[in-house]
Enzyme design. Structure first.
Site, short mmCIF file in Angstrom:
data_model
loop_
_atom_site.label_atom_id
_atom_site.label_comp_id
_atom_site.label_asym_id
_atom_site.label_seq_id
_atom_site.Cartn_x
_atom_site.Cartn_y
_atom_site.Cartn_z
N VAL A 1 -36.83 63.12 -2.12
CA VAL A 1 -35.72 62.73 -1.24
C VAL A 1 -35.21 63.92 -0.43
O VAL A 1 -34.93 63.79 0.78
CB VAL A 1 -34.57 62.09 -2.07
N GLY B 1 -32.66 52.17 -1.94
CA GLY B 1 -33.42 53.08 -1.06
C GLY B 1 -32.89 53.05 0.36
O GLY B 1 -31.76 53.46 0.63
N ILE C 1 -32.13 50.44 2.20
CA ILE C 1 -31.32 49.25 2.56
C ILE C 1 -29.84 49.64 2.60
O ILE C 1 -29.33 50.17 1.61
CB ILE C 1 -31.51 48.11 1.52
N ASP D 1 -32.66 52.17 -14.73
CA ASP D 1 -32.39 52.49 -13.32
C ASP D 1 -31.78 51.28 -12.61
O ASP D 1 -30.80 51.40 -11.87
CB ASP D 1 -33.71 52.92 -12.64
N LYS E 1 -27.94 50.78 -10.89
CA LYS E 1 -27.67 50.24 -9.55
C LYS E 1 -26.79 48.99 -9.63
O LYS E 1 -25.90 48.79 -8.80
CB LYS E 1 -28.99 49.94 -8.86
N GLY F 1 -38.91 55.88 -2.04
CA GLY F 1 -39.79 56.65 -1.18
C GLY F 1 -38.99 57.65 -0.35
O GLY F 1 -37.78 57.48 -0.15
#
Ligand code: NAP
Ligand code: HSE
Length: 438
Positions: free
Chosen positions: A14, A134, A136, A201, A205, A302
């Site tokens: 990132v 990510g 969005i 994970d 979120k 990603g």
């Protein structure tokens, strides 16, 4: 034009993507904010590692104090991951008057209440769009674009790694380990991939999504969590035969009495939009009383998609630098004093349909014993498959789809079925999405 200095804590997937976008869109960021960004320093763990070409001119350090004690740095982007030392360093940055951007969902889900209180006290911004979905823009959408709604539920696919694994197992027949290795090589997985596979994970979120959707405190410890570990290739195949896809869903619902917070594999009818979200893509369905259903879809992990959200946060911070703190969007969507706690409904009290897979001895009366126990618990069967497995001739797999039932009744029925002498091995149970309910 004013120059704003920033530091990156972390220069991995990132952090590298963030540098790339900042270089590529330096002019556009100036046009959008009226400020120039300079990445002054970056913190890494291993100084010997090769760094991307975009890192040229950035002072790389392994000493956090080089950044936290540098008064010329206005904004810190925490892109390392993990709770410690990220929590300590973020709190120190805040106490030093630096604004913070983070992609770290574990940090926000577990320590967000403390971090937001510190930021409030010191008058700085903490932004975390990249922590969920990510690329969005789901945090901004819920907190700002859907602010005219009473949000009833948020449900979606929020972990790219597990979605990638299950898609590759289904479409290319990859085994679990090979699909996970690919997701790791592509930079999607967490440092500890058991966080992805085990559902932690996604639960981080979900805790963030629920808090901003419902204006409740971050409640990660109350999320019911199931990973994809118990899902076999045969379940993906049987689900397909029955007209379903298996997706790892994160679900938050709210009614007047309680909230539901759960993360688990779910059978979704193949005609449903979420069933068609494949690979690393994420999708989040928000149900508001005024807007109805809104679906946000995009790359869930990603380098560049995640960095897109980091840079969007940076642009927000740059625009707000000269604004009064009162003009900022509250962290959890409601003013700090208006955050309202609600009890979390236990899993046993949810109402769902189920997919069951059992291995049984193949002799007369076995299916009758199972269906009798289900009937005793008022559980009605919608469909049944009985498919011999050539690899295990001594065990007959039976697959059942049930109508909706209270989970407590299903728990009791499965306990009783597991006691039958003819049932072999563990029973696989997966919740099924039916219209209007998961
Ligand atoms: P990564 O590729 O492993 O990079 C982590 C970076 O942080 C590396 O540069 C590492 O240094 C540095 N680092 C880690 N611990 C450190 C420490 N104690 N001291 C100094 N430097 C340290 O991780 P990533 O995939 O970029 O993920 C970063 C964060 O973004 C995590 O919170 C993750 O959950 C989140 N995130 C990731 C994605 C994704 O698709 N990867 C998407 C959304 C959110 P070295 O380079 O020297 O090892
Ligand atoms: N490991 C995470 C995923 C990264 O696979 O979704 C994005 O948050």
């Amino acid at each position: 034009m004013e120059t704003v200095n920033i530091a990156l804590l972390g220069l991995g997937t990132v952090g590298g993507g963030t540098l790339q976008i900042l270089r590529r869109h330096a002019d556009a960021i100036e046009r959008r904010t009226g400020r120039r960004v300079q990445v002054r320093r970056a913190l890494v763990r291993d100084p010997a590692k090769a760094r991307p070409a975009e890192a040229e001119g950035v002072a790389i350090t392994t000493a956090i104090d080089d950044i936290l004690n540098d008064a010329s740095i206005h904004i810190v982007a925490e892109l390392m991951g993990g709770c410690e030392p990220a929590r300590e360093w973020v709190l120190r940055a805040i106490a030093g008057g630096k604004h913070v951007i983070t992609a770290n969902k574990a940090l926000i889900a577990q320590h967000g209440n403390e971090i937001f209180a510190a930021a409030e006290k010191h008058g700085v911004i903490v932004a975390f769009e990249a922590a969920v979905g990510g690329g969005i823009p789901i945090i901004k959408t819920i907190r700002e674009a859907l602010a005219g709604n009473d949000i009833r539920s948020v449900a979606g696919i929020v972990n790219g790694t597990t979605n990638y694994i299950m898609t590759e197992m289904r479409d290319r027949g990859l085994d679990f380990g090979a699909a996970l290795a690919e997701a790791q090589a592509l930079g999607y997985a967490e440092a500890d991939p058991s966080f992805d596979v085990g559902g932690i994970d996604a639960a981080h979120k979900l805790a963030i999504l629920a808090a901003i959707a419902f204006g409740t405190p971050l409640s990660f410890p109350h999320v019911a969590i199931e990973g994809i570990d118990a899902i076999g290739a045969q379940d993906i195949h049987y689900a397909d035969t029955l007209g379903y896809s298996i997706k790892h869903l994160a679900i938050a619902r709210r009614d007047a009495e309680a909230v539901e917070l759960r993360v688990h594999p779910t059978l979704i009818p193949q005609r449903h939009l979420l069933a068609r979200v494949d690979g690393v893509m994420n999708a989040i369905l928000v149900q508001g009383d005024a807007a109805g259903e809104s679906l946000l879809y995009g790359a869930g992990a990603g380098a560049l998609p995640t960095a897109s959200s980091v840079v969007a946060d940076l642009v927000d911070v740059l625009r707000l630098l000269s604004a009064e703190p009162d003009h900022r969007v509250p962290y959890l969507g409601v003013r700090p004093g208006a955050v309202t706690d609600l009890p979390v409904r236990p899993l046993a009290a949810i109402h769902s349909a189920y997919y069951l897979r059992l291995g049984v001895e193949d002799h007369p009366g076995v299916v009758a014993d199972i269906t009798r126990i289900l009937a005793d618990h008022a559980i009605s069967i919608e469909a049944m498959l009985q498919r011999p497995d050539p690899a295990r001739p001594d065990t007959m797999p039976i697959i059942l789809l049930t109508h909706r039932v209270w989970e407590r009744a299903m728990d009791q029925a499965l306990d009783a079925i597991a006691q039958l002498a003819s049932v072999r091995g563990p029973i696989t149970r997966i919740r099924v999405h039916t219209d209007g309910a998961c």
